[in-house]
Motif scaffolding. Structure first.
Motif, PDB file in Angstrom:
ATOM      1  N   ALA A   1     -40.007  10.353   4.173  1.00  0.00           N
ATOM      2  CA  ALA A   1     -40.169   9.806   2.825  1.00  0.00           C
ATOM      3  C   ALA A   1     -41.396  10.394   2.145  1.00  0.00           C
ATOM      4  O   ALA A   1     -41.372  10.712   0.949  1.00  0.00           O
ATOM      5  CB  ALA A   1     -40.275   8.281   2.899  1.00  0.00           C
ATOM      6  N   MET A   2     -42.470  10.571   2.907  1.00  0.00           N
ATOM      7  CA  MET A   2     -43.677  11.165   2.336  1.00  0.00           C
ATOM      8  C   MET A   2     -43.427  12.600   1.900  1.00  0.00           C
ATOM      9  O   MET A   2     -43.921  13.044   0.857  1.00  0.00           O
ATOM     10  CB  MET A   2     -44.792  11.121   3.399  1.00  0.00           C
ATOM     11  N   ALA A   3     -42.632  13.329   2.676  1.00  0.00           N
ATOM     12  CA  ALA A   3     -42.288  14.706   2.307  1.00  0.00           C
ATOM     13  C   ALA A   3     -41.481  14.729   1.004  1.00  0.00           C
ATOM     14  O   ALA A   3     -41.698  15.591   0.140  1.00  0.00           O
ATOM     15  CB  ALA A   3     -41.512  15.371   3.432  1.00  0.00           C
ATOM     16  N   LEU A   4     -40.571  13.773   0.842  1.00  0.00           N
ATOM     17  CA  LEU A   4     -39.780  13.720  -0.384  1.00  0.00           C
ATOM     18  C   LEU A   4     -40.650  13.409  -1.606  1.00  0.00           C
ATOM     19  O   LEU A   4     -40.331  13.848  -2.714  1.00  0.00           O
ATOM     20  CB  LEU A   4     -38.681  12.665  -0.260  1.00  0.00           C
ATOM     21  N   LEU A   5     -41.735  12.680  -1.401  1.00  0.00           N
ATOM     22  CA  LEU A   5     -42.631  12.383  -2.523  1.00  0.00           C
ATOM     23  C   LEU A   5     -43.340  13.636  -3.024  1.00  0.00           C
ATOM     24  O   LEU A   5     -43.828  13.655  -4.153  1.00  0.00           O
ATOM     25  CB  LEU A   5     -43.661  11.322  -2.121  1.00  0.00           C
ATOM     26  N   LEU A   6     -43.414  14.656  -2.191  1.00  0.00           N
ATOM     27  CA  LEU A   6     -43.917  15.948  -2.657  1.00  0.00           C
ATOM     28  C   LEU A   6     -42.839  16.703  -3.422  1.00  0.00           C
ATOM     29  O   LEU A   6     -43.103  17.316  -4.466  1.00  0.00           O
ATOM     30  CB  LEU A   6     -44.395  16.780  -1.454  1.00  0.00           C
ATOM     31  N   ILE A   7     -41.598  16.641  -2.943  1.00  0.00           N
ATOM     32  CA  ILE A   7     -40.516  17.418  -3.546  1.00  0.00           C
ATOM     33  C   ILE A   7     -40.038  16.813  -4.869  1.00  0.00           C
ATOM     34  O   ILE A   7     -39.739  17.545  -5.830  1.00  0.00           O
ATOM     35  CB  ILE A   7     -39.330  17.498  -2.558  1.00  0.00           C
ATOM     36  N   GLN A   8     -39.989  15.489  -4.954  1.00  0.00           N
ATOM     37  CA  GLN A   8     -39.395  14.826  -6.110  1.00  0.00           C
ATOM     38  C   GLN A   8     -40.017  15.208  -7.458  1.00  0.00           C
ATOM     39  O   GLN A   8     -39.295  15.533  -8.399  1.00  0.00           O
ATOM     40  CB  GLN A   8     -39.421  13.306  -5.913  1.00  0.00           C
ATOM     41  N   PRO A   9     -41.343  15.167  -7.610  1.00  0.00           N
ATOM     42  CA  PRO A   9     -41.895  15.545  -8.916  1.00  0.00           C
ATOM     43  C   PRO A   9     -41.676  17.017  -9.246  1.00  0.00           C
ATOM     44  O   PRO A   9     -41.522  17.374 -10.417  1.00  0.00           O
ATOM     45  CB  PRO A   9     -43.392  15.217  -8.780  1.00  0.00           C
ATOM     46  N   LEU A  10     -41.655  17.872  -8.240  1.00  0.00           N
ATOM     47  CA  LEU A  10     -41.401  19.292  -8.478  1.00  0.00           C
ATOM     48  C   LEU A  10     -39.995  19.497  -9.026  1.00  0.00           C
ATOM     49  O   LEU A  10     -39.775  20.328  -9.919  1.00  0.00           O
ATOM     50  CB  LEU A  10     -41.586  20.086  -7.178  1.00  0.00           C
ATOM     51  N   LEU A  11     -39.037  18.745  -8.510  1.00  0.00           N
ATOM     52  CA  LEU A  11     -37.664  18.823  -9.004  1.00  0.00           C
ATOM     53  C   LEU A  11     -37.559  18.264 -10.421  1.00  0.00           C
ATOM     54  O   LEU A  11     -36.907  18.851 -11.289  1.00  0.00           O
ATOM     55  CB  LEU A  11     -36.732  18.046  -8.071  1.00  0.00           C
ATOM     56  N   ALA A  12     -38.195  17.120 -10.660  1.00  0.00           N
ATOM     57  CA  ALA A  12     -38.096  16.464 -11.964  1.00  0.00           C
ATOM     58  C   ALA A  12     -38.641  17.347 -13.082  1.00  0.00           C
ATOM     59  O   ALA A  12     -38.110  17.350 -14.202  1.00  0.00           O
ATOM     60  CB  ALA A  12     -38.831  15.128 -11.936  1.00  0.00           C
ATOM     61  N   ALA A  13     -39.686  18.091 -12.789  1.00  0.00           N
ATOM     62  CA  ALA A  13     -40.324  18.929 -13.807  1.00  0.00           C
ATOM     63  C   ALA A  13     -39.809  20.368 -13.801  1.00  0.00           C
ATOM     64  O   ALA A  13     -40.295  21.190 -14.579  1.00  0.00           O
ATOM     65  CB  ALA A  13     -41.838  18.924 -13.605  1.00  0.00           C
ATOM     66  N   GLY A  14     -38.834  20.677 -12.939  1.00  0.00           N
ATOM     67  CA  GLY A  14     -38.294  22.031 -12.890  1.00  0.00           C
ATOM     68  C   GLY A  14     -39.288  23.061 -12.407  1.00  0.00           C
ATOM     69  O   GLY A  14     -39.300  24.197 -12.889  1.00  0.00           O
ATOM     70  N   LEU A  15     -40.115  22.682 -11.442  1.00  0.00           N
ATOM     71  CA  LEU A  15     -41.189  23.564 -10.978  1.00  0.00           C
ATOM     72  C   LEU A  15     -40.811  24.392  -9.742  1.00  0.00           C
ATOM     73  O   LEU A  15     -41.611  25.204  -9.294  1.00  0.00           O
ATOM     74  CB  LEU A  15     -42.441  22.732 -10.661  1.00  0.00           C
ATOM     75  N   LEU A  16     -39.610  24.170  -9.201  1.00  0.00           N
ATOM     76  CA  LEU A  16     -39.189  24.927  -8.024  1.00  0.00           C
ATOM     77  C   LEU A  16     -38.325  26.112  -8.441  1.00  0.00           C
ATOM     78  O   LEU A  16     -37.357  25.936  -9.192  1.00  0.00           O
ATOM     79  CB  LEU A  16     -38.421  24.026  -7.050  1.00  0.00           C
ATOM     80  N   PRO A  17     -38.645  27.294  -7.979  1.00  0.00           N
ATOM     81  CA  PRO A  17     -37.866  28.488  -8.345  1.00  0.00           C
ATOM     82  C   PRO A  17     -36.403  28.342  -7.938  1.00  0.00           C
ATOM     83  O   PRO A  17     -36.093  27.848  -6.854  1.00  0.00           O
ATOM     84  CB  PRO A  17     -38.540  29.608  -7.526  1.00  0.00           C
ATOM     85  N   GLY A  18     -35.520  28.741  -8.841  1.00  0.00           N
ATOM     86  CA  GLY A  18     -34.093  28.637  -8.563  1.00  0.00           C
ATOM     87  C   GLY A  18     -33.505  27.287  -8.884  1.00  0.00           C
ATOM     88  O   GLY A  18     -32.286  27.108  -8.831  1.00  0.00           O
ATOM     89  N   LEU A  19     -34.351  26.322  -9.223  1.00  0.00           N
ATOM     90  CA  LEU A  19     -33.880  24.981  -9.585  1.00  0.00           C
ATOM     91  C   LEU A  19     -34.533  24.551 -10.892  1.00  0.00           C
ATOM     92  O   LEU A  19     -35.507  23.796 -10.892  1.00  0.00           O
ATOM     93  CB  LEU A  19     -34.204  23.971  -8.480  1.00  0.00           C
ATOM     94  N   PRO A  20     -34.048  25.057 -12.019  1.00  0.00           N
ATOM     95  CA  PRO A  20     -34.613  24.638 -13.312  1.00  0.00           C
ATOM     96  C   PRO A  20     -34.387  23.152 -13.548  1.00  0.00           C
ATOM     97  O   PRO A  20     -33.722  22.464 -12.764  1.00  0.00           O
ATOM     98  CB  PRO A  20     -33.841  25.492 -14.336  1.00  0.00           C
ATOM     99  N   ALA A  21     -34.945  22.662 -14.642  1.00  0.00           N
ATOM    100  CA  ALA A  21     -35.047  21.212 -14.859  1.00  0.00           C
ATOM    101  C   ALA A  21     -33.729  20.472 -14.722  1.00  0.00           C
ATOM    102  O   ALA A  21     -33.644  19.474 -14.009  1.00  0.00           O
ATOM    103  CB  ALA A  21     -35.658  20.949 -16.236  1.00  0.00           C
ATOM    104  N   ARG A  22     -32.651  20.943 -15.373  1.00  0.00           N
ATOM    105  CA  ARG A  22     -31.412  20.159 -15.367  1.00  0.00           C
ATOM    106  C   ARG A  22     -30.780  20.042 -13.976  1.00  0.00           C
ATOM    107  O   ARG A  22     -30.541  18.927 -13.502  1.00  0.00           O
ATOM    108  CB  ARG A  22     -30.421  20.736 -16.376  1.00  0.00           C
ATOM    109  N   PRO A  23     -30.490  21.153 -13.297  1.00  0.00           N
ATOM    110  CA  PRO A  23     -29.953  20.996 -11.926  1.00  0.00           C
ATOM    111  C   PRO A  23     -30.960  20.374 -10.967  1.00  0.00           C
ATOM    112  O   PRO A  23     -30.589  19.654 -10.040  1.00  0.00           O
ATOM    113  CB  PRO A  23     -29.601  22.429 -11.507  1.00  0.00           C
TER     114      PRO A  23
END
Length: 207
Positions: free
Chosen positions: A47-69
């Protein structure tokens, strides 16, 4: 150059998550613990690891995963996060019900307990808000404000909860994961700027 940058970002993310998980598997704290207790502990780590990933996904900050997907993945991971918290608390309840009841009633002598309980209820509140968003007719501005406020409570509560516990996770790698989760959350908040959207709604005459 972009592909190299993307690879470095994904590699760094994987490293920040994988190192504390790997070190936790070697912890002496789980050597003689029941399997349910160990599983509950690792559910908390996941769960702690997901708390790192979740905001990156929400803001589209991960390469290959823009904001909408990225936000679609964010929603699915949010459900997984709820399940992990239920597994974490449920497993601990099975191994030590009085301690969990004391924590839920904010009557526990351990300083980390109330932080975890507050974060847990904020996670449940976020899931409930998402489920009722259409029924409550929440517009994007108020949804983002509510979600952002709850996310901040979740991350801060979870980080303090994790840092105060002397247990399965190795201290330095745990601290690094917590710091990156906080930084990712703050970065996402600055990028999404929910408060700016609210100001625009209150003053519609301004651009």
């Amino acid at each position: 150059m972009l592909s190299l940058r993307a690879g470095l970002i994904w590699a760094a993310l994987a490293l920040v998550i994988a190192v504390p998980v790997a070190l936790a598997t070697t912890s002496p704290f789980i050597a003689w613990r029941p399997a349910v207790y160990t599983a509950a502990g690792f559910a908390g780590i996941a769960a702690m690891a997901l708390l790192l990933i979740q905001p990156l996904l929400a803001a589209g900050l991960l390469p290959g995963l823009p904001a909408r997907p990225g936000r679609k993945v964010h929603r699915w991971l949010g459900l997984i996060l709820v399940g992990l918290i239920l597994a974490h608390v449920g497993g601990l309840f099975l191994t030590s019900a009085p301690d969990v009841i004391d924590a839920l009633l904010f009557d526990s002598p351990t300083p980390f307990s109330p932080w975890g309980v507050v974060a847990m209820w904020a996670i449940f509140a976020t899931a409930l808000l998402a489920a009722l968003r259409e029924r409550l007719r929440l517009g994007p501005v108020f949804w983002r404000l509510g979600h952002t406020a709850l996310a901040l409570v979740i991350v801060v509560g979870s980080v303090v909860h994790a840092l105060l516990i002397e247990g399965t996770m190795e201290p330095w790698s745990k601290a690094a994961l917590c710091v990156f989760a906080l930084l990712a959350t703050l970065k996402a908040m600055l990028d999404l700027r929910a408060w700016a959207l609210l100001r625009r709604r209150i003053r519609p005459g301004r651009a």
